[in-house]
Design a protein around this motif. Structure first.
Motif, PDB file in Angstrom:
ATOM      1  N   SER A  86       0.821  -1.211   0.000  1.00 52.66           N
ATOM      2  CA  SER A  86       0.000   0.000   0.000  1.00 52.66           C
ATOM      3  C   SER A  86       0.854   1.259   0.000  1.00 52.66           C
ATOM      4  N   PHE A  87       0.689   2.075  -1.049  1.00 52.11           N
ATOM      5  CA  PHE A  87       1.357   3.381  -1.116  1.00 52.11           C
ATOM      6  C   PHE A  87       0.994   4.242   0.081  1.00 52.11           C
ATOM      7  N   THR A  88      -0.287   4.302   0.409  1.00 49.82           N
ATOM      8  CA  THR A  88      -0.716   5.197   1.492  1.00 49.82           C
ATOM      9  C   THR A  88      -0.223   4.713   2.847  1.00 49.82           C
ATOM     10  N   ASP A  89      -0.160   3.388   3.076  1.00 50.40           N
ATOM     11  CA  ASP A  89       0.366   2.874   4.345  1.00 50.40           C
ATOM     12  C   ASP A  89       1.820   3.286   4.525  1.00 50.40           C
ATOM     13  N   THR A  90       2.617   3.115   3.458  1.00 48.66           N
ATOM     14  CA  THR A  90       4.046   3.419   3.565  1.00 48.66           C
ATOM     15  C   THR A  90       4.281   4.912   3.708  1.00 48.66           C
ATOM     16  N   LEU A  91       3.539   5.723   2.968  1.00 46.52           N
ATOM     17  CA  LEU A  91       3.665   7.171   3.100  1.00 46.52           C
ATOM     18  C   LEU A  91       3.267   7.607   4.510  1.00 46.52           C
ATOM     19  N   ALA A  92       2.226   7.016   5.052  1.00 50.29           N
ATOM     20  CA  ALA A  92       1.806   7.339   6.421  1.00 50.29           C
ATOM     21  C   ALA A  92       2.926   7.042   7.419  1.00 50.29           C
ATOM     22  N   GLU A  93       3.647   5.941   7.207  1.00 53.25           N
ATOM     23  CA  GLU A  93       4.741   5.596   8.115  1.00 53.25           C
ATOM     24  C   GLU A  93       5.848   6.651   8.071  1.00 53.25           C
ATOM     25  N   VAL A  94       6.134   7.187   6.891  1.00 55.19           N
ATOM     26  CA  VAL A  94       7.144   8.235   6.773  1.00 55.19           C
ATOM     27  C   VAL A  94       6.693   9.491   7.511  1.00 55.19           C
ATOM     28  N   ILE A  95       5.428   9.840   7.360  1.00 58.86           N
ATOM     29  CA  ILE A  95       4.903  11.039   8.029  1.00 58.86           C
ATOM     30  C   ILE A  95       4.967  10.872   9.543  1.00 58.86           C
ATOM     31  N   VAL A  96       4.594   9.710  10.043  1.00 57.98           N
ATOM     32  CA  VAL A  96       4.674   9.455  11.486  1.00 57.98           C
ATOM     33  C   VAL A  96       6.116   9.574  11.973  1.00 57.98           C
ATOM     34  N   LYS A  97       7.052   9.031  11.204  1.00 54.97           N
ATOM     35  CA  LYS A  97       8.459   9.071  11.585  1.00 54.97           C
ATOM     36  C   LYS A  97       9.013  10.490  11.600  1.00 54.97           C
ATOM     37  N   LYS A  98       8.641  11.303  10.598  1.00 58.89           N
ATOM     38  CA  LYS A  98       9.204  12.654  10.458  1.00 58.89           C
ATOM     39  C   LYS A  98       8.508  13.692  11.333  1.00 58.89           C
ATOM     40  N   LYS A  99       7.251  13.441  11.709  1.00 57.44           N
ATOM     41  CA  LYS A  99       6.481  14.335  12.585  1.00 57.44           C
ATOM     42  C   LYS A  99       6.437  15.791  12.079  1.00 57.44           C
ATOM     43  N   PRO A 100       6.082  16.010  10.822  1.00 59.52           N
ATOM     44  CA  PRO A 100       6.011  17.400  10.334  1.00 59.52           C
ATOM     45  C   PRO A 100       4.807  18.126  10.924  1.00 59.52           C
ATOM     46  N   GLU A 101       4.973  19.423  11.134  1.00 61.03           N
ATOM     47  CA  GLU A 101       3.850  20.258  11.564  1.00 61.03           C
ATOM     48  C   GLU A 101       3.204  20.975  10.384  1.00 61.03           C
ATOM     49  N   VAL A 102       3.988  21.188   9.322  1.00 63.83           N
ATOM     50  CA  VAL A 102       3.477  21.833   8.108  1.00 63.83           C
ATOM     51  C   VAL A 102       3.937  21.020   6.897  1.00 63.83           C
ATOM     52  N   ILE A 103       2.977  20.600   6.075  1.00 64.43           N
ATOM     53  CA  ILE A 103       3.275  19.865   4.843  1.00 64.43           C
ATOM     54  C   ILE A 103       2.806  20.700   3.652  1.00 64.43           C
ATOM     55  N   ALA A 104       3.662  20.832   2.646  1.00 59.99           N
ATOM     56  CA  ALA A 104       3.315  21.571   1.425  1.00 59.99           C
ATOM     57  C   ALA A 104       3.027  20.590   0.295  1.00 59.99           C
ATOM     58  N   LEU A 105       1.945  20.859  -0.439  1.00 57.45           N
ATOM     59  CA  LEU A 105       1.551  20.061  -1.594  1.00 57.45           C
ATOM     60  C   LEU A 105       1.452  20.947  -2.832  1.00 57.45           C
ATOM     61  N   ASP A 106       1.522  20.331  -3.999  1.00 58.98           N
ATOM     62  CA  ASP A 106       1.611  21.082  -5.247  1.00 58.98           C
ATOM     63  C   ASP A 106       0.232  21.467  -5.780  1.00 58.98           C
ATOM     64  N   TYR A 107      -0.356  22.494  -5.179  1.00 64.33           N
ATOM     65  CA  TYR A 107      -1.598  23.063  -5.689  1.00 64.33           C
ATOM     66  C   TYR A 107      -1.499  24.575  -5.600  1.00 64.33           C
ATOM     67  N   SER A 108      -2.166  25.254  -6.503  1.00 65.61           N
ATOM     68  CA  SER A 108      -2.143  26.713  -6.530  1.00 65.61           C
ATOM     69  C   SER A 108      -3.331  27.227  -7.318  1.00 65.61           C
ATOM     70  N   LEU A 109      -3.912  28.311  -6.857  1.00 70.81           N
ATOM     71  CA  LEU A 109      -5.022  28.943  -7.570  1.00 70.81           C
ATOM     72  C   LEU A 109      -4.537  29.873  -8.673  1.00 70.81           C
ATOM     73  N   GLU A 110      -3.309  30.397  -8.560  1.00 70.18           N
ATOM     74  CA  GLU A 110      -2.846  31.422  -9.487  1.00 70.18           C
ATOM     75  C   GLU A 110      -1.662  30.994 -10.344  1.00 70.18           C
ATOM     76  N   ASN A 111      -0.940  29.956  -9.938  1.00 70.38           N
ATOM     77  CA  ASN A 111       0.294  29.594 -10.624  1.00 70.38           C
ATOM     78  C   ASN A 111       0.180  28.185 -11.202  1.00 70.38           C
ATOM     79  N   PRO A 112      -0.117  28.050 -12.483  1.00 70.63           N
ATOM     80  CA  PRO A 112      -0.283  26.717 -13.072  1.00 70.63           C
ATOM     81  C   PRO A 112       0.947  25.827 -12.927  1.00 70.63           C
TER      82      PRO A 112
END
Length: 393
Positions: A86-112
């Motif tokens: 499972s992609f989502t299971d493994t990604l979740a494990e990385v997030i738990v390990k790293k404990k980020p408070e702010v995550i950035a994702l590639d979305y924008s209303l003004e910048n394609p």
């Protein structure tokens, strides 16, 4: 391979923006593109993939088992994890390990160029966040991507320069081709044939590249060439861009078709050309790291309108690179469609590449120059020498 220079820019941006983790996620990117991926590497997403860069300077790739060795081979990731089921299971494990408070994702209303996250992949990321019981913030990665894409490496600038130089050769050859009595479509065909003969690509769609406009009343804009005759006493404006080795240019050059009793262009046409030219030169001097696009636009706009010419209904310039319109902040005015902080009030960085392209109408047709420049500490440098005089036909 991944560009270590671009990865370093990403880490610097994460620290400056106080973002703990940036996730670039996708699958089958050749079909459903992720714009920032091509800037950072020549890799493609095949199966579900997450490239993770963290503020602490570490990086992780989560990928399918068949992609594992490829990401190890790139040599930029501290950890490569092939998810067994499972992609989502493994990604979740990385997030738990790293404990980020702010995550950035590639979305924008003004910048394609910062809007590469598909809706389906976003839902998969949401599933991973839920499995990780993530309680932190999710923000746009736009400010990271503005720097990673916008700050050009020396290799990128070299490729842009090559495209500009090749385009200039075709502009120069057009001096001997353009004749009174031709149609704008004839000149359009000449440029198209030269590009095809030399094997170059197009900075924007071939169907409207170049734009060729001549004489008073000639239709203009992003349309290629109208069915319009070129007459003596007309100016000819050509808006042209090609791609060479993956990077492009976006230039405009101006020609004047002499009347039979003329050896030079009329004084008012020369003055209009010089005003556009000098407005560009002043804007280039103002284009330094830390200024905003609004400040640079204002320099050229106030100079040109201060000479008695009417305002133009467009920005002074845009970023350029892999394509003519490369996304991110603009050099723009406080007109309604530009008046957004992220477009015109964002401080600019050294080695961003921009166009400078004011224009004014005249009795002989539109006079518009477009130069390609790169931001430097003491003012922008022209990637190729700017046009200083009208080309006489």
């Amino acid at each position: 391979m991944f560009s270590k220079e671009k990865v370093k820019i990403a880490f610097d941006a994460l620290r400056d923006e106080k973002i703990d983790m940036w996730i670039i996620a996708g699958q089958e990117s050749a079909t459903n593109t992720e714009p920032i991926l091509a800037v950072m590497s020549d890799a493609e997403f095949i199966g579900c993939t997450a490239l993770i860069f963290c503020k602490d300077g570490t990086s992780t790739a989560v990928c399918t088992p068949i992609d594992y060795n490829g990401y190890v081979h790139h040599g930029v990731f501290d950890e490569v994890i092939a998810f067994p089921i499972s992609f989502t299971d493994t990604l979740a494990e990385v997030i738990v390990k790293k404990k980020p408070e702010v995550i950035a994702l590639d979305y924008s209303l003004e910048n394609p160029s910062a809007d590469g996250l598909s809706l389906g992949m976003y839902h998969l990321l949401e599933e991973a966040f839920e499995k990780a019981n993530y309680q932190g913030k999710v923000v746009s990665a736009e400010n990271i991507i503005v720097r990673v894409r916008g700050i050009k490496s020396e290799e990128e600038l070299s490729k842009i320069r090559k495209a500009c130089l090749e385009a200039e050769k075709i502009f120069d050859d057009a001096k001997d081709f353009i004749k009174p009595g031709m149609n704008c479509k004839d000149v359009y065909a000449f440029f198209q044939n030269e590009v095809e003969r030399k094997g170059f690509g197009w900075s924007w769609p071939k169907s409207c590249n170049p734009g060729v406009f001549s004489g008073y009343g000639c239709p203009g804009g992003h349309m290629g060439a109208p069915d319009f005759a070129i007459s003596r006493g007309d100016v000819v404006n050509i808006d042209f861009g090609i791609v060479v080795d993956g990077y492009g240019c976006d230039l405009q050059r101006m020609y004047y078709v002499l009347k039979e009793d003329e050896s030079e262009a009329p004084k008012d046409i020369v003055e209009a050309f010089n005003t556009v030219r000098d407005g560009i030169l002043l804007a280039a001097k103002a284009l330094k790291p830390g200024v905003t696009g609004l400040e640079v636009d204002t320099v050229a706009r106030e100079y040109i309108t201060g000479k008695g010419y009417e305002d133009w209904n467009a920005a002074l310039g845009h970023q350029m690179g892999r394509v003519a319109h490369d996304g991110g902040p603009l050099l723009g005015p406080e007109k309604p469609r530009y008046n957004k902080d992220e477009l015109i009030r964002t401080p600019l960085f050294e080695n961003m590449a921009f166009t400078l392209e004011p224009a004014i109408p005249t009795r002989a047709g539109r006079i518009g120059l477009e130069e390609d420049v790169v931001v430097k500490k003491d003012g922008a440098e022209f990637i190729v020498p700017p046009q200083k005089e009208l080309y006489l036909i």
